[in-house]
Design an enzyme around this catalytic site. Structure first.
Site, mmCIF file in Angstrom:
data_model
loop_
_atom_site.group_PDB
_atom_site.id
_atom_site.type_symbol
_atom_site.label_atom_id
_atom_site.label_comp_id
_atom_site.label_asym_id
_atom_site.label_seq_id
_atom_site.Cartn_x
_atom_site.Cartn_y
_atom_site.Cartn_z
ATOM 1 N N ASP A 83 -1.121 -3.123 -4.526
ATOM 2 C CA ASP A 83 -0.908 -3.879 -3.434
ATOM 3 C C ASP A 83 -2.476 -4.205 -2.818
ATOM 4 O O ASP A 83 -3.330 -3.470 -2.881
ATOM 5 C CB ASP A 83 -0.395 -2.672 -2.358
ATOM 6 N N ASP A 105 -4.628 -10.899 -3.214
ATOM 7 C CA ASP A 105 -4.658 -11.547 -1.943
ATOM 8 C C ASP A 105 -5.662 -12.105 -1.526
ATOM 9 O O ASP A 105 -6.821 -11.670 -0.870
ATOM 10 C CB ASP A 105 -4.480 -10.164 -0.906
ATOM 11 N N SER A 225 6.866 -4.384 6.576
ATOM 12 C CA SER A 225 8.405 -4.326 6.631
ATOM 13 C C SER A 225 8.895 -3.092 7.189
ATOM 14 O O SER A 225 10.217 -2.746 7.208
ATOM 15 C CB SER A 225 9.017 -5.003 5.646
ATOM 16 N N SER A 226 8.106 -2.384 7.746
ATOM 17 C CA SER A 226 8.718 -0.745 8.075
ATOM 18 C C SER A 226 9.387 -1.373 9.333
ATOM 19 O O SER A 226 9.156 -2.000 10.481
ATOM 20 C CB SER A 226 7.649 0.107 8.390
ATOM 21 N N ASP A 268 5.647 1.070 3.953
ATOM 22 C CA ASP A 268 4.522 2.233 3.853
ATOM 23 C C ASP A 268 4.723 3.137 5.209
ATOM 24 O O ASP A 268 4.923 4.276 5.198
ATOM 25 C CB ASP A 268 3.053 1.770 3.894
ATOM 26 N N THR A 269 4.584 2.384 6.150
ATOM 27 C CA THR A 269 4.437 3.051 7.679
ATOM 28 C C THR A 269 5.631 4.088 7.822
ATOM 29 O O THR A 269 5.521 5.023 8.262
ATOM 30 C CB THR A 269 4.402 2.170 8.877
HETATM 31 P P1 13P Z 1 4.329 -1.419 6.805
HETATM 32 O O1 13P Z 1 2.998 -1.000 7.419
HETATM 33 O O2 13P Z 1 5.214 -2.074 7.689
HETATM 34 O O3 13P Z 1 5.070 -0.041 6.072
HETATM 35 O O4 13P Z 1 3.862 -2.324 5.615
HETATM 36 C C1 13P Z 1 3.292 -2.090 4.405
HETATM 37 C C2 13P Z 1 2.735 -3.084 3.574
HETATM 38 O O5 13P Z 1 3.375 -4.059 3.905
HETATM 39 C C3 13P Z 1 1.993 -2.781 2.271
HETATM 40 O O6 13P Z 1 1.542 -3.964 1.878
#
Ligand code: 13P
Length: 340
Positions: A83, A105, A225-226, A268-269
């Site tokens: 990531d 990125d 996208s959390s 992730d969040t």
């Molecule tokens: P969140 O913080 O919304 O979970 O996003 C995680 C993310 O985009 C990791 O690259």
């Protein structure tokens, strides 16, 4: 099943019209939670590690945990993805370690903070595509900048400062040959994405649809996208936490994205919130406990629950047994023949 190239998982998702969650990990319990959710829902899955996670856990630990996951859950196609790689060198180190997919990125400079130029982004991403495809490894690029900061990576701006320009996105894919494209449509990393339920003014789904119209064959990626569910915020606050009121990306908006070319959804969040709430609960309710398993097991269960819900909502559930893994050598041949 060995670790699978992400390109195959996304191609299959496009054929089936579903999305695949890409869940971040730092440790054993998070990997177990995701794999148990994948087994319970029969889902293919993407597991991703940021630079911060690689530093925290150590690459060798992480990689071998993932090899163990592939061995223990042989029926699940699982991708190991980097990531937010900040440079070709970081991507190379992941490829050398055995990651089957990397994100370059180049929307930010190597400091992971300063927005870069289009030319820099094209040049570095192209370099990674050449290096990765020669080894059958998938590449995700990013155009436009997400809001917020994740593990020290991010410009720290709000989600609307560097939205993806659809014409530039089209040009970027043509010039780089990326397999998947992360776009900025108003989301941010972390818990604080929106100060109220997002509307078309703050979460630009129209822009996503326009990008998909221009790039119907490109797998789109939604970062940040959390959904930051209120129930998970409430558990944390009920047990002594101090989260401020906040809104994430509603599942129905992600599902709209999936109907319009989104194949990878980064989460992730939500996992972090689930884990923290469960641990806080044990600490408050059973202050006499000191065996780490007494709180890590509920934490793992809570994460499994949220990941299961996401796999179901994204539509990947039930698709694990539809294909056999392609090897990286097979993918290398495919990339080479697509070039000629
Ligand atoms: P969140 O913080 O919304 O979970 O996003 C995680 C993310 O985009 C990791 O690259």
């Amino acid at each position: 099943m060995p670790l699978v190239p992400m390109r195959q998982v996304l191609d299959e998702a496009a054929k089936g019209g579903y999305g695949v969650g890409a869940f971040n990990v730092n440790n054993l319990e998070q990997i177990q939670a995701i794999m148990d959710a994948a087994r319970a829902t029969k889902s293919p899955v993407i597991i991703q590690a940021s630079r911060g996670a690689r530093k925290y856990a150590n690459d060798i630990f992480l990689y071998h945990l993932m090899v163990a996951a592939a061995e223990i859950y042989p029926e699940i196609p699982v991708v190991l993805h980097l990531d937010h790689g900040n440079s070709p060198e970081t991507c190379k180190s992941a490829i050398d370690m055995g990651f089957t997919s990397v994100m370059m990125d180049g929307s930010l400079m190597p400091d992971g903070k300063t927005p870069s130029t289009f030319e820099y982004n094209v040049k570095t991403t192209r370099e990674v595509v050449e290096m990765a495809h020669a080894k059958g490894v998938t590449v995700e690029g990013e155009i436009g900048c997400l809001g917020g900061i994740e593990d020290g990576h991010g410009a720290g701006l709000d989600g609307l400062s560097h939205l993806t320009d659809p014409a530039q996105a089209e040009e970027f894919v043509k010039l780089t040959g990326v397999d998947a494209l992360a776009i900025a449509i108003g989301t941010s990393h972390g818990a604080y994405k929106f100060t109220s339920k997002p509307t078309g003014e703050t979460l630009k789904m129209d822009r996503l649809i326009e990008i998909h119209k221009r790039l119907p064959k490109t797998h789109l990626v939604m970062h940040g996208s959390s959904s930051v569910p209120k129930e998970l915020q409430d558990i944390i606050n009920q047990y002594g936490g101090k989260l401020k009121p906040t809104w994430g990306v509603p599942l129905e908006e992600i599902q709209k994205g999936i109907r319009n070319g989104v194949r990878k959804i980064n989460v992730d969040t939500d996992s972090r919130l689930a884990i923290t709430g469960a641990i806080r609960k044990v600490f408050m309710e059973k202050p006499e406990e000191f065996d780490p398993r007494s709180y890590l097991k509920p934490a793992r269960d809570a994460m499994q629950q949220v990941v299961t819900a996401r796999m179901t909502a994204f539509g990947q559930a039930g698709h694990a047994s539809e294909y056999a893994a392609l090897s990286l050598a097979e993918m290398t041949k495919r990339y080479a023949s697509a070039k000629n």
